[in-house]
Design an enzyme around this catalytic site. Sequence first.
Site, PDB file in Angstrom:
ATOM      1  N   GLU A  36       0.836  -1.205   0.000  1.00  0.00           N
ATOM      2  CA  GLU A  36       0.000   0.000   0.000  1.00  0.00           C
ATOM      3  C   GLU A  36       0.872   1.257   0.000  1.00  0.00           C
ATOM      4  O   GLU A  36       0.625   2.196  -0.760  1.00  0.00           O
ATOM      5  CB  GLU A  36      -0.933  -0.009   1.210  1.00  0.00           C
ATOM      6  CG  GLU A  36      -2.003   1.048   1.130  1.00  0.00           C
ATOM      7  CD  GLU A  36      -3.043   0.917   2.240  1.00  0.00           C
ATOM      8  OE1 GLU A  36      -3.859  -0.009   2.161  1.00  0.00           O
ATOM      9  OE2 GLU A  36      -3.015   1.727   3.170  1.00  0.00           O
TER      10      GLU A  36
ATOM     11  N   ARG B 141      -5.773  32.954 -18.966  1.00  0.00           N
ATOM     12  CA  ARG B 141      -6.115  34.079 -18.098  1.00  0.00           C
ATOM     13  C   ARG B 141      -5.130  35.238 -18.305  1.00  0.00           C
ATOM     14  O   ARG B 141      -3.908  35.057 -18.247  1.00  0.00           O
ATOM     15  CB  ARG B 141      -6.106  33.641 -16.640  1.00  0.00           C
ATOM     16  CG  ARG B 141      -6.403  34.783 -15.683  1.00  0.00           C
ATOM     17  CD  ARG B 141      -6.768  34.300 -14.300  1.00  0.00           C
ATOM     18  NE  ARG B 141      -6.870  35.393 -13.364  1.00  0.00           N
ATOM     19  CZ  ARG B 141      -7.888  36.250 -13.308  1.00  0.00           C
ATOM     20  NH1 ARG B 141      -8.903  36.120 -14.148  1.00  0.00           N
ATOM     21  NH2 ARG B 141      -7.908  37.225 -12.420  1.00  0.00           N
TER      22      ARG B 141
END
Lengths: 385, 81
Positions: A248, A274
Site C-alpha cells: 500500500e 487568463r
Amino acid sequence: MTLQSSPRAFDPSGTEEFAHWLDGVRAWAGTAAPDMSGWRSGAALDLLALPVARGEGGAGAGFLATCRAFETAGEGAVLSGNNVLGGFLFAMSAHLWACQEPLLAFGTDEQRAAYLPDMMAGKVCGAFGATEDGAGSDVMSMRTRAVRTDTEGWCLNGVKTFVTNAPTADLFLVLARTSEHDSYGSLSAFLVPRSSPGLSVGSATEIVGPAGARTAVVRLADVTVGEQACLGGEGAGFAVLMHAMRHERAFILAPAVGLMAGMLRRTVEHARRRSQFGRPIATYDAVRERLVDAALHLAAAQDVLRATAGSADLDELDQARAALTKLHVSREFNALSNRLADVYGGYAMMPDTGIPQLIHDALASRFYSGTDDMQTKIIAEGLGL
Amino acid sequence: MTVDDGVLTVIREAVHKAAPAFDGDDETQLITQQVLDSLAVLKVASRLENQLGVPIRDAELLPRNFASISAMRAFLATKGC
C-alpha cells in the site's frame, strides 16, 4: 472488452499495445462513476487483475504496469473534469494492495479460490480493517479480539474505524488480537464476509478527501467465522499487516501522481488563457516559476514511484523503500498542490478549478497508510539508525 | 550446543541491537517474553537481510521464525544460510 484490448493478451512492458490499452483506461476514467458500476467497468478493463500472476488468473502485468495504469486513470479523470474519481481510484488501490495482495501472499488454495477470481472481476470489493479509535499508528494496542469457539472457529468482537471501502465492501480483512500478551505474535488476520451475522457497517464517515473514497466504522459483535477464515494462520496478523502496508505504501499514490500530472496540464492551460495587465499570466516569470516548480515536483514523484514499482517487479521492494515512496510522493503531491493554487490565486477557492479537492486529497495522503512520522521511523530503521 | 558458523553471531548482534537490554541465551523466548515487539522484529529482520544478504518475505515474519535466537538460526538454515 475484446481479448486484444486486455493486458492478458500481450506483454505490457512498454509496448505499443500497452499504450493503446492505456488509452482505454484513460477513456474509462473520464466517464466512470465513483460507485460499483464504475468499479465493475474498471475491473472489466483488468485494472484489478493487473499485478496478479497469470497462474493465479490475473493479467500478469507486474507492478510497474499497474502503477502506470493507475497514473493514467488519475490523469484521465482530471483532464475530463471527473474530479471525484481520484479518491475512487484510491479506494480501488486500497482493495488491491491491502486486501487482495495479502490474500495472494498468505491465502491457502481454498481461500484464494473462494475470493480471488471475484475480487479481480470486480464482483467482490475488499476492505482492510486494522485501525481502531485507540490504535492508529500504535496498531499493537488494538482491542478487537478473536477467541476460539467450541466448534473449530473464531468469534470476533471489536470496532474498526477509517475502513476504506467499508460502505460497499463484500469482504473484510480484519486484524484481531488472538492472545493477550503484548507481542507481535498476538495478532491474527481474518477474512470476514459482509454477510456474517453480527457484522455491521456504520454510515459513511464524512471526509473531505480523497474525494470519491468512502470510509466507515465496522462493528463486530460476536461475529463467528470458521477456522478457514484465518489468513496465514494464528499469529500471522502482523506479517499480513506488514505485507499489506509494504504494497500500500509503495503504490497507493499511483493515482495521485496521475492527478498531479492532470492538474499541472489544466493549470498550464489556465495560465495561458487568463490575462492580467493586458497579457496572459503565463508570460509572467513568477507564474512560470511556479509551474516549473510543479513540473519538478511531478517528475520527482513519477521517478520515485516508477523506480519503486520496478524494484518490486524484481522482488526487491523492502519496507523502507515502500515507506520512502509514500513519504516522498506525498510531499511532492502537497508541494505541487500549493504551487498550482498560487497560479489560480483567489480562484483556487472555487471547486470547479479542482484545486480545493486537490489540496484535500494531498493533505489526506500524509495520513493514510501510516503518517509521515511513521514513514520516517521506518526509513530511519532501514538506514540502520 | 550449536556451532557458530558466523550466522549465529549476526543473529545475536541483531537481537542485541533491537533490544539492548536483552541478557538471555539462544533459547530465550523472545516473543512471548516480550523481548522483541513488532517494530523490534522488523529491525531484526532488516538487519539479518542486510548482513546476510538473504531476503525475508512478509509471509516469513511469523512468530515461530523469530521465537528465539535458535529458532531464527533454524529458519535461516531453510534459506540456505
